[in-house]
Scaffold this motif. Sequence first.
Motif, short mmCIF file in Angstrom:
data_model
loop_
_atom_site.label_atom_id
_atom_site.label_comp_id
_atom_site.label_asym_id
_atom_site.label_seq_id
_atom_site.Cartn_x
_atom_site.Cartn_y
_atom_site.Cartn_z
N ASP A 74 67.63 54.51 48.77
CA ASP A 74 69.00 54.38 49.59
C ASP A 74 68.58 55.52 50.50
O ASP A 74 69.27 54.92 51.85
CB ASP A 74 70.03 54.78 48.81
CG ASP A 74 70.68 53.61 48.01
OD1 ASP A 74 69.99 52.79 47.83
OD2 ASP A 74 71.50 53.95 47.03
N VAL A 135 69.81 42.96 42.34
CA VAL A 135 69.02 43.28 43.22
C VAL A 135 68.86 44.85 43.73
O VAL A 135 70.04 45.39 43.26
CB VAL A 135 69.09 42.60 44.71
CG1 VAL A 135 68.64 41.05 44.76
CG2 VAL A 135 70.37 43.05 45.30
N GLN A 136 67.87 45.50 44.16
CA GLN A 136 67.94 46.68 44.62
C GLN A 136 68.65 46.94 45.66
O GLN A 136 68.39 46.15 46.74
CB GLN A 136 66.55 47.43 44.63
CG GLN A 136 66.87 48.94 44.92
CD GLN A 136 65.24 49.62 44.81
OE1 GLN A 136 64.31 48.65 45.10
NE2 GLN A 136 65.27 50.91 44.65
N ARG A 137 69.40 47.62 46.01
CA ARG A 137 70.40 47.76 47.23
C ARG A 137 69.51 48.13 48.39
O ARG A 137 68.74 48.91 48.47
CB ARG A 137 71.30 49.04 46.77
CG ARG A 137 72.59 48.95 47.89
CD ARG A 137 73.39 50.08 47.55
NE ARG A 137 74.28 50.24 46.30
CZ ARG A 137 73.77 50.96 45.16
NH1 ARG A 137 72.82 51.86 45.26
NH2 ARG A 137 74.42 50.73 43.86
N THR A 139 67.68 46.33 50.34
CA THR A 139 66.15 45.91 50.33
C THR A 139 65.99 44.64 50.98
O THR A 139 67.30 44.03 51.27
CB THR A 139 65.61 45.69 48.91
OG1 THR A 139 66.26 44.91 47.98
CG2 THR A 139 65.49 46.97 48.03
N HIS A 141 65.15 41.95 49.65
CA HIS A 141 65.71 40.95 48.42
C HIS A 141 67.19 40.96 48.70
O HIS A 141 67.90 39.75 48.27
CB HIS A 141 65.31 41.48 47.07
CG HIS A 141 63.98 41.69 47.06
ND1 HIS A 141 63.14 42.98 46.93
CD2 HIS A 141 62.85 41.04 47.08
CE1 HIS A 141 62.07 42.86 46.81
NE2 HIS A 141 61.83 41.75 46.98
N ASP A 142 68.00 42.13 48.87
CA ASP A 142 69.21 42.08 48.72
C ASP A 142 69.90 41.12 50.10
O ASP A 142 70.71 40.51 50.11
CB ASP A 142 69.57 43.59 48.99
CG ASP A 142 71.50 43.89 49.29
OD1 ASP A 142 72.11 42.82 49.20
OD2 ASP A 142 71.99 44.98 49.20
N LYS A 143 69.08 41.39 51.50
CA LYS A 143 69.39 40.79 52.44
C LYS A 143 69.07 39.09 52.39
O LYS A 143 70.00 38.27 52.75
CB LYS A 143 68.75 41.31 53.72
CG LYS A 143 69.09 40.42 55.00
CD LYS A 143 68.49 41.28 56.09
CE LYS A 143 69.00 40.59 57.43
NZ LYS A 143 70.30 40.27 57.60
N THR A 146 71.92 37.91 49.97
CA THR A 146 73.08 37.60 50.74
C THR A 146 73.43 36.59 51.58
O THR A 146 74.20 35.84 51.73
CB THR A 146 73.29 39.26 51.29
OG1 THR A 146 73.36 40.17 50.48
CG2 THR A 146 74.85 39.06 52.26
N ILE A 155 76.49 39.00 43.71
CA ILE A 155 75.27 39.97 43.84
C ILE A 155 75.77 41.35 43.35
O ILE A 155 76.69 41.90 43.72
CB ILE A 155 74.91 40.09 45.38
CG1 ILE A 155 74.64 38.41 46.00
CG2 ILE A 155 73.99 40.81 45.58
CD1 ILE A 155 74.59 38.61 47.69
N ARG A 157 74.29 45.15 42.84
CA ARG A 157 73.26 45.80 43.73
C ARG A 157 73.53 47.21 42.69
O ARG A 157 74.02 47.94 42.13
CB ARG A 157 73.92 46.18 44.79
CG ARG A 157 74.11 44.82 45.77
CD ARG A 157 74.63 45.26 47.29
NE ARG A 157 74.49 44.02 48.11
CZ ARG A 157 75.40 43.03 48.33
NH1 ARG A 157 76.42 43.29 47.33
NH2 ARG A 157 75.21 42.05 49.10
N TYR A 158 72.06 47.65 42.85
CA TYR A 158 71.56 48.64 41.80
C TYR A 158 70.89 49.68 42.77
O TYR A 158 69.88 49.27 43.69
CB TYR A 158 70.46 48.47 40.81
CG TYR A 158 71.23 47.36 39.73
CD1 TYR A 158 72.02 47.83 38.71
CD2 TYR A 158 71.37 45.98 40.05
CE1 TYR A 158 72.49 47.00 38.08
CE2 TYR A 158 71.84 45.12 39.05
CZ TYR A 158 72.68 45.63 38.07
OH TYR A 158 73.22 44.77 37.01
#
Length: 256
Positions: A74, A135-137, A139, A141-143, A146, A155, A157-158
């Motif tokens: 993060d 997903v990992q926050r 990243t 992958h998050d985008k 989304t 979603i 987030r971790y």
Amino acid sequence: MKKWLMVAALAATAATGVAQAKEWKTVRFGIEGAYPPFSWTEADGSLKGFDVDMANALCEELKAKCVIVPQDWDGIIPSLLARKYDAIIAAMSITEERKKKVDFTGKYAQIPNKFIAKKGAGLDFDNLNGAKIGVQRATTHDKYLTDNYGDQVEIVRYGSFDEAYLDLANGRIVAVLGDASALEEGVINKDGGDAYEFVGPSLTDPKWFGEGMGIAVRKQDKDLTKQLDAAIKSLREKGKYQEIAAKYFNYDVYGD
């Protein structure tokens, strides 16, 4: 007078050259330590993995002392900008959004991105309505999730993939999106991993996943970026890169 001016000009040029070719006697690398096989944290707190070995090899190439600094994902770019370390080597994809904040070397790895789920989950990627996907926050992958599925899925987030894997095992989410190598190492190759499988498409679109994984450096430290870029190329030419990669991957992690 002309002679004096010429001497002054040469001195200024030399000084500028020194500034542009700063010698890095120590390079501090920020590494997450929670993304095997790129990096993980041992019981004694030390970091291991492909990124750690690459950092040490790059420092050896530069004849510099290597310092490894553990850093949660993060805050990994803010901590670079705050000078907690000099460069990030943490499986970070080179994207246009990140280029606004930092400079990158050329890629040092490139891996496709996949979804993983329990076998028999029966996910329909044409209709994921209401599915909980981890997903990992902050990243790529998050985008991606989304932008492409944000109106269909929930979603979750971790802070780290380890947290996501626990929720996948406990049934709190139905799938995790990440790079294929990390998912393979973190789930499939672990005890009980035969209960899981890759599902859905293999994702490499540069719009979301960039041009591969690069080393991030502050924009003002362009000399370090150039030196690290040259060191990556040198390690590949010498075969040292391939030797390191073979310890962690059974395929060409560099890509085309």
